[in-house]
Scaffold this active site. Structure first.
Site, mmCIF file in Angstrom:
data_model
loop_
_atom_site.group_PDB
_atom_site.id
_atom_site.type_symbol
_atom_site.label_atom_id
_atom_site.label_comp_id
_atom_site.label_asym_id
_atom_site.label_seq_id
_atom_site.Cartn_x
_atom_site.Cartn_y
_atom_site.Cartn_z
ATOM 1 C CE LYS A 71 4.148 -26.453 -7.082
ATOM 2 N NZ LYS A 71 3.397 -27.497 -7.796
ATOM 3 C CG ASP A 107 0.420 -27.241 -9.614
ATOM 4 O OD1 ASP A 107 1.016 -27.456 -10.688
ATOM 5 O OD2 ASP A 107 1.010 -26.931 -8.564
#
Length: 283
Positions: A71, A107
């Site tokens: 990420k 997220d």
């Protein structure tokens, strides 16, 4: 209107992911077709990631999700970043916009909706955040945006925790030098590490530090009932599994990929079906 979409997920390990079922079911309910491809690559370096992203750009993908451990590594390989992803320094969703790859972070948005009900009913106090990697960064920014009383950040890599705390120092974030320091007196606790994700059966927080007057959330969803959550429930703490974060983050990514709002119910049903086929909750 476009009615076929190729999307996917880059990460390792991801064979357990419920994302294909969620995205493909959400598309079916909308009367469109989505193929969600798992791109599982262990130990990808910068050149490997660049090659994969070039494939995403050229092979007709609408976009891909990115998960552990990439990420943060993909951030500077993209053509542009949405403001939230730029601030956080981590990306979990990449949208193909023409020939440009644009990074987003769902997220953060997914965690906000997952945690708001729990925060609303819990006593106000500092939050212990264990993990300052990609998902930890997103959760820290989400908590800061919700105006929590403070965030105590611990990571086994002290430099990462200190850097994240520094990014959010104006939001009362501090670097905790141990798990115990982070948890002591905290109103809530979030695990943002992969500890507890199968095949690991470890816990990021010793059971002795858990108590009934705190809430405990885990970003891990394989299994839903991690050793941490099982221990917290046994202590009488309020708990939040990784279910809602997974569904909300996937729904936000689906909308970015397709331009269409998915059914959270359909995605939730698909997620639950995957989980039911693999795991059972504690008695």
């Amino acid at each position: 209107m476009r009615d076929r979409f190729l999307t996917g997920l880059i990460g390792y390990p991801i064979a357990h992911s419920a994302a294909p079922a969620m995205h493909e079911q959400a598309a079916a309910v909308l009367g469109i077709h989505c193929h969600y491809q798992l791109i599982e690559v262990k130990g990808a370096g910068r050149d490997d990631l660049r090659a994969m992203l070039e494939g995403v750009r050229r092979l007709g993908f609408a976009g891909v999700n990115v998960t552990f451990p990439y990420k943060e590594a993909v951030v500077d390989l993209l053509d542009d970043l949405a403001p939230d992803a730029r601030a956080i320094g981590a990306v979990n969703t990449i949208v193909v916009d023409g020939v440009r790859l644009v990074g987003h972070n769902t997220d953060a948005t997914g965690f906000v909706r997952a945690i708001e009900p729990l925060l609303g009913s819990a006593p106000r106090g500092p939050i212990a955040l264990i993990g300052a990697g990609g998902v930890g960064k997103a959760i820290a920014f989400a908590l800061a945006g919700l105006g929590v009383a403070g965030i105590r950040i611990f990571d086994a890599d002290a430099a990462k925790a200190a850097q994240l705390a520094g990014q959010l120092r104006d939001r009362h974030a501090v670097h905790a030098t141990s798990v115990a320091t982070a948890v002591d007196g905290a109103a809530g606790l979030v695990n943002a590490t992969p500890v507890g994700m199968l095949p690991s059966r470890d816990t990021p927080v010793p059971d002795a530090l858990l108590h009934s007057s705190m809430w405990v959330a885990d970003a891990v969803y394989t299994p839903l009932w991690t050793p941490l959550l099982t221990a917290a429930k046994a202590k009488g703490a309020s708990v939040l599994t990784g279910r809602d974060l997974a569904i909300n983050a996937s729904a936000d990514a689906f909308k970015l990929f397709t331009g269409l709002a998915p059914s959270h119910v359909a995605m939730g049903n698909a997620f639950d079906a995957v989980m039911a086929a693999r795991y059972s909750p504690p008695a």
